[in-house]
Motif scaffolding. Structure first.
Motif, PDB file in Angstrom:
ATOM      1  N   PRO A   1      13.235  11.149   4.157  1.00 18.86           N
ATOM      2  CA  PRO A   1      12.938  10.446   5.422  1.00 18.86           C
ATOM      3  C   PRO A   1      11.966   9.289   5.236  1.00 18.86           C
ATOM      4  O   PRO A   1      12.051   8.283   5.953  1.00 18.86           O
ATOM      5  N   LEU A   2      11.059   9.389   4.273  1.00 17.44           N
ATOM      6  CA  LEU A   2      10.126   8.288   4.011  1.00 17.44           C
ATOM      7  C   LEU A   2      10.877   7.047   3.563  1.00 17.44           C
ATOM      8  O   LEU A   2      10.627   5.945   4.060  1.00 17.44           O
ATOM      9  N   VAL A   3      11.776   7.224   2.624  1.00 12.22           N
ATOM     10  CA  VAL A   3      12.548   6.095   2.104  1.00 12.22           C
ATOM     11  C   VAL A   3      13.415   5.491   3.207  1.00 12.22           C
ATOM     12  O   VAL A   3      13.496   4.268   3.346  1.00 12.22           O
ATOM     13  N   LEU A   4      14.047   6.339   4.007  1.00 12.65           N
ATOM     14  CA  LEU A   4      14.904   5.846   5.087  1.00 12.65           C
ATOM     15  C   LEU A   4      14.105   5.040   6.116  1.00 12.65           C
ATOM     16  O   LEU A   4      14.504   3.934   6.499  1.00 12.65           O
ATOM     17  N   VAL A   5      12.974   5.585   6.554  1.00  6.05           N
ATOM     18  CA  VAL A   5      12.157   4.884   7.556  1.00  6.05           C
ATOM     19  C   VAL A   5      11.608   3.583   6.984  1.00  6.05           C
ATOM     20  O   VAL A   5      11.660   2.532   7.636  1.00  6.05           O
ATOM     21  N   PHE A   6      11.110   3.633   5.761  1.00  5.51           N
ATOM     22  CA  PHE A   6      10.565   2.414   5.143  1.00  5.51           C
ATOM     23  C   PHE A   6      11.655   1.359   4.979  1.00  5.51           C
ATOM     24  O   PHE A   6      11.422   0.167   5.237  1.00  5.51           O
ATOM     25  N   ALA A   7      12.854   1.773   4.581  1.00  2.14           N
ATOM     26  CA  ALA A   7      13.966   0.830   4.417  1.00  2.14           C
ATOM     27  C   ALA A   7      14.337   0.185   5.747  1.00  2.14           C
ATOM     28  O   ALA A   7      14.582  -1.030   5.814  1.00  2.14           O
ATOM     29  N   VAL A   8      14.379   0.968   6.812  1.00  6.00           N
ATOM     30  CA  VAL A   8      14.693   0.418   8.130  1.00  6.00           C
ATOM     31  C   VAL A   8      13.608  -0.575   8.561  1.00  6.00           C
ATOM     32  O   VAL A   8      13.912  -1.664   9.054  1.00  6.00           O
ATOM     33  N   LEU A   9      12.348  -0.216   8.348  1.00  3.86           N
ATOM     34  CA  LEU A   9      11.258  -1.123   8.724  1.00  3.86           C
ATOM     35  C   LEU A   9      11.290  -2.410   7.897  1.00  3.86           C
ATOM     36  O   LEU A   9      11.046  -3.497   8.430  1.00  3.86           O
ATOM     37  N   ALA A  10      11.594  -2.296   6.608  1.00  2.00           N
ATOM     38  CA  ALA A  10      11.695  -3.487   5.764  1.00  2.00           C
ATOM     39  C   ALA A  10      12.864  -4.359   6.218  1.00  2.00           C
ATOM     40  O   ALA A  10      12.740  -5.587   6.278  1.00  2.00           O
ATOM     41  N   TRP A  11      13.985  -3.731   6.557  1.00  7.58           N
ATOM     42  CA  TRP A  11      15.155  -4.479   7.034  1.00  7.58           C
ATOM     43  C   TRP A  11      14.853  -5.185   8.358  1.00  7.58           C
ATOM     44  O   TRP A  11      15.259  -6.317   8.579  1.00  7.58           O
ATOM     45  N   LEU A  12      14.127  -4.509   9.237  1.00  8.31           N
ATOM     46  CA  LEU A  12      13.798  -5.073  10.549  1.00  8.31           C
ATOM     47  C   LEU A  12      12.761  -6.187  10.474  1.00  8.31           C
ATOM     48  O   LEU A  12      12.672  -7.005  11.389  1.00  8.31           O
ATOM     49  N   TYR A  13      11.969  -6.227   9.408  1.00  9.48           N
ATOM     50  CA  TYR A  13      10.811  -7.110   9.363  1.00  9.48           C
ATOM     51  C   TYR A  13      11.145  -8.567   9.690  1.00  9.48           C
ATOM     52  O   TYR A  13      10.431  -9.209  10.444  1.00  9.48           O
ATOM     53  N   ARG A  14      12.216  -9.084   9.156  1.00 14.73           N
ATOM     54  CA  ARG A  14      12.571 -10.494   9.408  1.00 14.73           C
ATOM     55  C   ARG A  14      13.307 -10.680  10.739  1.00 14.73           C
ATOM     56  O   ARG A  14      13.448 -11.788  11.215  1.00 14.73           O
ATOM     57  N   ARG A  15      13.765  -9.576  11.300  1.00 13.64           N
ATOM     58  CA  ARG A  15      14.532  -9.648  12.531  1.00 13.64           C
ATOM     59  C   ARG A  15      13.680  -9.435  13.787  1.00 13.64           C
ATOM     60  O   ARG A  15      14.049  -9.871  14.863  1.00 13.64           O
ATOM     61  N   PHE A  16      12.573  -8.728  13.622  1.00 15.30           N
ATOM     62  CA  PHE A  16      11.718  -8.418  14.762  1.00 15.30           C
ATOM     63  C   PHE A  16      10.309  -8.179  14.246  1.00 15.30           C
ATOM     64  O   PHE A  16      10.107  -7.334  13.376  1.00 15.30           O
ATOM     65  N   ARG A  17       9.347  -8.887  14.787  1.00 15.94           N
ATOM     66  CA  ARG A  17       7.957  -8.738  14.362  1.00 15.94           C
ATOM     67  C   ARG A  17       7.250  -7.800  15.328  1.00 15.94           C
ATOM     68  O   ARG A  17       6.933  -8.177  16.456  1.00 15.94           O
ATOM     69  N   PHE A  18       7.040  -6.544  14.880  1.00 18.17           N
ATOM     70  CA  PHE A  18       6.276  -5.601  15.683  1.00 18.17           C
ATOM     71  C   PHE A  18       4.828  -6.046  15.763  1.00 18.17           C
ATOM     72  O   PHE A  18       4.320  -6.746  14.878  1.00 18.17           O
TER      73      PHE A  18
ATOM     74  N   ALA B   1       1.633  -1.509  16.536  1.00 17.07           N
ATOM     75  CA  ALA B   1       2.827  -0.723  16.199  1.00 17.07           C
ATOM     76  C   ALA B   1       2.921  -0.500  14.700  1.00 17.07           C
ATOM     77  O   ALA B   1       3.211   0.617  14.244  1.00 17.07           O
ATOM     78  N   LEU B   2       2.667  -1.538  13.926  1.00 12.30           N
ATOM     79  CA  LEU B   2       2.727  -1.414  12.463  1.00 12.30           C
ATOM     80  C   LEU B   2       1.678  -0.429  11.951  1.00 12.30           C
ATOM     81  O   LEU B   2       1.963   0.383  11.071  1.00 12.30           O
ATOM     82  N   LEU B   3       0.480  -0.503  12.513  1.00  6.41           N
ATOM     83  CA  LEU B   3      -0.576   0.427  12.110  1.00  6.41           C
ATOM     84  C   LEU B   3      -0.185   1.864  12.434  1.00  6.41           C
ATOM     85  O   LEU B   3      -0.308   2.765  11.600  1.00  6.41           O
ATOM     86  N   LEU B   4       0.298   2.090  13.653  1.00  6.19           N
ATOM     87  CA  LEU B   4       0.688   3.440  14.050  1.00  6.19           C
ATOM     88  C   LEU B   4       1.820   3.972  13.175  1.00  6.19           C
ATOM     89  O   LEU B   4       1.793   5.135  12.749  1.00  6.19           O
ATOM     90  N   MET B   5       2.807   3.143  12.890  1.00  6.28           N
ATOM     91  CA  MET B   5       3.917   3.602  12.048  1.00  6.28           C
ATOM     92  C   MET B   5       3.459   3.885  10.619  1.00  6.28           C
ATOM     93  O   MET B   5       3.955   4.808   9.979  1.00  6.28           O
ATOM     94  N   SER B   6       2.497   3.120  10.134  1.00  2.00           N
ATOM     95  CA  SER B   6       2.019   3.341   8.764  1.00  2.00           C
ATOM     96  C   SER B   6       1.230   4.642   8.642  1.00  2.00           C
ATOM     97  O   SER B   6       1.180   5.236   7.566  1.00  2.00           O
ATOM     98  N   VAL B   7       0.641   5.113   9.738  1.00  2.00           N
ATOM     99  CA  VAL B   7      -0.086   6.388   9.693  1.00  2.00           C
ATOM    100  C   VAL B   7       0.864   7.501   9.283  1.00  2.00           C
ATOM    101  O   VAL B   7       0.582   8.284   8.372  1.00  2.00           O
ATOM    102  N   TRP B   8       2.032   7.585   9.943  1.00  3.56           N
ATOM    103  CA  TRP B   8       2.986   8.632   9.578  1.00  3.56           C
ATOM    104  C   TRP B   8       3.490   8.445   8.158  1.00  3.56           C
ATOM    105  O   TRP B   8       3.583   9.418   7.407  1.00  3.56           O
ATOM    106  N   LEU B   9       3.824   7.214   7.779  1.00  5.34           N
ATOM    107  CA  LEU B   9       4.333   6.980   6.425  1.00  5.34           C
ATOM    108  C   LEU B   9       3.342   7.486   5.371  1.00  5.34           C
ATOM    109  O   LEU B   9       3.724   8.183   4.429  1.00  5.34           O
TER     110      LEU B   9
ATOM    111  N   MET C   1       0.832  -1.192   0.000  1.00  2.00           N
ATOM    112  CA  MET C   1       0.000   0.000   0.000  1.00  2.00           C
ATOM    113  C   MET C   1       0.880   1.262   0.000  1.00  2.00           C
ATOM    114  O   MET C   1       0.635   2.188  -0.747  1.00  2.00           O
ATOM    115  N   PHE C   2       1.909   1.247   0.872  1.00  2.00           N
ATOM    116  CA  PHE C   2       2.780   2.419   0.950  1.00  2.00           C
ATOM    117  C   PHE C   2       3.502   2.655  -0.368  1.00  2.00           C
ATOM    118  O   PHE C   2       3.611   3.796  -0.820  1.00  2.00           O
TER     119      PHE C   2
END
Length: 190
Positions: free
Chosen positions: A25-42, A46-54, A1-2
């Motif tokens: 900043p959008l690309v940086l935050v999205f890249a960090v979240l994508a990188w973290l996805y397999r390492r930590f499942r929020f 948390a995912l909904l709240l973070m997607s609001v800002w994105l 969606m993003f």
């Protein structure tokens, strides 16, 4: 969606220079979240709240925050200023939820310290971003600098933006205490 929303925002934005500055900043935050996805499942919260800002910031990047068609809301609350930007700053604070969740679920610290760290982290990011906005506005100058700064003639805009970020963090941390994802989340991948 993003990604779809991001592509839309890149098509004929109101100001290409502002879009580039806001997209970074959008690309940086999205890249960090994508990188973290397999390492930590929020948690889903948390995912909904973070997607609001994105999503909110992506729309603001397309129009510039002062020019987003948000008149219906501004008229509803009797504001001559476009409040889209202020709500965007409030949503920055939502990342405090994810910070607290990360810290507690990874057992880096107790809940109280996690909440304080998350709040102070958001406040630090807010102050840093306002400094970056100022530097960009001075360096770019002209209409693009003023559009990125987004003060809309308010001499206290930076302080109000930082307050909105902080209030968003307080709100999301209250939500964190209510939902306690550190107690109910699925086991994260180390």
């Amino acid at each position: 969606m993003f990604v779809a929303l991001f592509i839309w925002s890149a098509i004929e934005p109101h100001s290409r220079a502002v879009w580039i500055a806001e997209a970074l900043p959008l690309v940086l935050v999205f890249a960090v979240l994508a990188w973290l996805y397999r390492r930590f499942r929020f948690s889903n919260a948390a995912l909904l709240l973070m997607s609001v800002w994105l999503c909110w910031h992506t729309i603001g990047a397309h129009y510039t925050f002062a020019e987003v068609p948000f008149d219906w809301f501004n008229e509803l609350i009797g504001s001559e200023r476009n409040q889209f930007d202020r709500i965007g700053h409030f949503s920055v604070g939502f990342y405090a939820f994810a910070i607290a969740e990360w810290l507690t679920r990874r057992r880096h610290c107790g809940t109280g310290l996690a909440l304080l760290f998350a709040l102070f982290a958001i406040m630090s990011v807010a102050a840093g971003y306002e400094i970056i906005e100022w530097w960009y506005a001075v360096a770019e100058g002209g209409d693009a600098g003023a559009a990125f700064l987004g003060s809309q003639g308010d001499e206290w805009d930076a302080q109000k933006d930082m307050l909105a970020d902080t209030l968003g963090a307080v709100f999301s941390l209250g939500l964190f205490l209510w939902l306690r994802p550190d107690r109910t989340a699925t086991k994260s991948v180390p």
